[in-house]
Design an enzyme around this catalytic site. Sequence first.
Site, short mmCIF file in Angstrom:
data_model
loop_
_atom_site.label_atom_id
_atom_site.label_comp_id
_atom_site.label_asym_id
_atom_site.label_seq_id
_atom_site.Cartn_x
_atom_site.Cartn_y
_atom_site.Cartn_z
N GLY A 248 -10.00 55.83 -25.73
CA GLY A 248 -11.28 56.17 -26.37
C GLY A 248 -11.09 56.83 -27.72
O GLY A 248 -11.75 56.49 -28.71
N ARG A 249 -10.17 57.79 -27.80
CA ARG A 249 -10.00 58.54 -29.06
C ARG A 249 -9.22 57.76 -30.10
O ARG A 249 -9.01 58.24 -31.21
CB ARG A 249 -9.36 59.91 -28.76
CG ARG A 249 -8.10 59.86 -27.91
CD ARG A 249 -7.73 61.24 -27.38
NE ARG A 249 -6.59 61.22 -26.48
CZ ARG A 249 -6.66 61.04 -25.17
NH1 ARG A 249 -7.83 60.83 -24.59
NH2 ARG A 249 -5.57 61.05 -24.42
N GLU A 334 -7.11 66.44 -26.73
CA GLU A 334 -7.28 65.63 -25.52
C GLU A 334 -5.98 64.86 -25.23
O GLU A 334 -5.68 64.56 -24.08
CB GLU A 334 -8.46 64.65 -25.68
CG GLU A 334 -8.93 64.07 -24.35
CD GLU A 334 -10.29 63.37 -24.45
OE1 GLU A 334 -11.32 63.97 -24.09
OE2 GLU A 334 -10.31 62.21 -24.88
N HIS A 364 -15.07 81.48 -47.40
CA HIS A 364 -16.04 82.56 -47.32
C HIS A 364 -16.36 82.90 -45.87
O HIS A 364 -17.39 83.53 -45.59
CB HIS A 364 -17.31 82.15 -48.08
CG HIS A 364 -17.00 81.83 -49.51
ND1 HIS A 364 -16.93 82.79 -50.49
CD2 HIS A 364 -16.65 80.66 -50.11
CE1 HIS A 364 -16.60 82.22 -51.65
NE2 HIS A 364 -16.41 80.93 -51.44
N LYS A 493 -16.87 67.42 -15.15
CA LYS A 493 -17.85 66.33 -15.01
C LYS A 493 -18.35 66.25 -13.56
O LYS A 493 -19.55 66.10 -13.30
CB LYS A 493 -17.21 64.97 -15.34
CG LYS A 493 -17.04 64.68 -16.81
CD LYS A 493 -16.56 63.22 -16.99
CE LYS A 493 -15.96 63.00 -18.35
NZ LYS A 493 -15.34 61.70 -18.54
O1 F6P Z 1 -14.50 63.32 -22.37
C1 F6P Z 1 -13.70 62.36 -21.82
C2 F6P Z 1 -13.90 60.99 -22.37
O2 F6P Z 1 -13.48 60.13 -21.37
C3 F6P Z 1 -13.17 60.73 -23.66
O3 F6P Z 1 -11.84 60.47 -23.47
C4 F6P Z 1 -13.95 59.58 -24.20
O4 F6P Z 1 -13.68 59.33 -25.55
C5 F6P Z 1 -15.35 60.05 -23.93
O5 F6P Z 1 -15.27 60.70 -22.67
C6 F6P Z 1 -16.39 58.99 -23.90
O6 F6P Z 1 -16.10 58.03 -22.93
P1 F6P Z 1 -16.78 56.59 -22.92
O7 F6P Z 1 -16.43 55.92 -24.20
O8 F6P Z 1 -16.21 55.92 -21.72
O9 F6P Z 1 -18.26 56.80 -22.82
#
Ligand code: F6P
Length: 526
Positions: A248-249, A334, A364, A493
């Site tokens: 995802g990242r 992450e 600042h 979660k």
């Molecule tokens: O916060 C955890 C996570 O799984 C991230 O790694 C990811 O980028 C985000 O949630 C969003 O996940 P998704 O793209 O599956 O909605």
Amino acid sequence: MTHRNAHFKTLEDLAAKSVSIADLFKTEPKRMETFVMREGPLRADFSKQSISENARAALLSLAAACDLDEWRGKLFAGDTVNTSEDRAVLHMALRGVGGSKTVQKDVTDMGKKTAEFANQIRKDGKFKAVVHIGIGGSDLGPRLVADAFEAACDRVIDLRFAENVDGASINDALDGLDPKTTLVVVVSKSFSTQETRMNAEAARDWLTKSLGKKAGAHFIAVTANRKGAEAFDIPPAQIFDFWDWVGGRYSVWSAVGLSLQIAFGPEAFAEFLKGAKRMDEHFRDQPLDENLPVMMAMTGVWNRNILGYTSLAVIPYARRIRKLAAFLQQLEMESNGKSVTREGKAAGLTCPILWGDEGTNGQHAFFQWLHQGTPGAPVDFVAVLKDHANRPDHHAALLANCFAQSEALMLGKAEHKVRETLTGRDDIDADAINVLAPQKTFPGNRPSTTITLDALTPFALGHLIALYEHKVFVQGVIWNVNSFDQWGVELGKVLASTILGEMDAGETGDHDPSTTALMGLLSKTA
Ligand code: F6P
């Protein structure tokens, strides 16, 4: 003592003997050659780190001893580097580097599909706004890039983002838009993320209320879970895929960047990919001692593991990349915010806290702490040489501030110099000087790296982001953690889902007294 520990011991011995950064410039005449590196439009100056040439060599030996070469080979070969999730890690394939024939074909086909779709939307002119819904990796990258592209590219469409489950997020994103001319792009790798699903539902209700059945044509999805998107009633033809080998990242390079292609054009996006590709090739092909991501990563290892710094500040002196720290927080923390190795054993010190804000604003606010606080933090300064705002005076002042800060952090101001400035004044006696001088003293010897981009083009931005991505990979190898999973986000979660269920049912459930009391607050304010 393990092999790895022996290297750390050598580094600790070198640190104990080390001279100040300012003195390193005197004792190492080639410092500006050894510690300044360039790839295309990106120049990185590591010379203001407190790393001697000997320490640099020892850091590179540590990298070699951690089998970095082998790990780098595995990454680019598409091996299962993400072991706990049994996945390859191939975001570089999205930029045209590595991956099997099938992967390359999937990437090319999807690249064509997204570019065609974006061009069609741009040509039709029917849509005036895109609302990009997603969170985490499905939001931070696109958001950073959208801002950055504003510097050098033309945007033809209003681009809004909604990420937070706080209703204000989707309200703000939809505010003032006309459903008839709005396209909603829902981005979620898993298509199960609570925030994204709730925001997508809210956006769909908003569209349906005014467009009825026609709302469907205004709604598209980008996901690695096609079935999930279909179950959400998104027609198959309106779903753009990416794959489980894209974290995802690390996903902004995939169809996740569709909104960017629509707003700024596929050409700008292609340049962005090309810039990252150059950094991929650099990282893959350069020997460790000439390798920018490796140098950056090992600098971080020195600061974290040897000098004991607990955080890293990233300060972009460029408004258009002011979201860099937010993006990097996910990328670095992450990825490497772990305390257990790949083998399930306790890891040593890993990823520092990453934080920051744009310069000059930070000066600042928190720069007091950077200069005189304990223990301070290493800083990555990021600046853009070209003035994209067409205000040369402002730009000169911006860069002067950036350069001055790294110099001030390194040189500091010794107490005897402060005393000189106070001595001889009529308004202050010797006792007062003794009280004031230490407070006006700057310890100095605080390390920083300065990264400059020749211009804030998509090509240069691609270099910058890919540089940090590979840095994270290298540090994961040194710390022996899996940089590509994120088990640490799961527990919260699950508990949130339990608590929400209980609140909906009017129950308190079985919680600790503090959590029970917090849940009780809600019924009292209802
Ligand atoms: O916060 C955890 C996570 O799984 C991230 O790694 C990811 O980028 C985000 O949630 C969003 O996940 P998704 O793209 O599956 O909605």
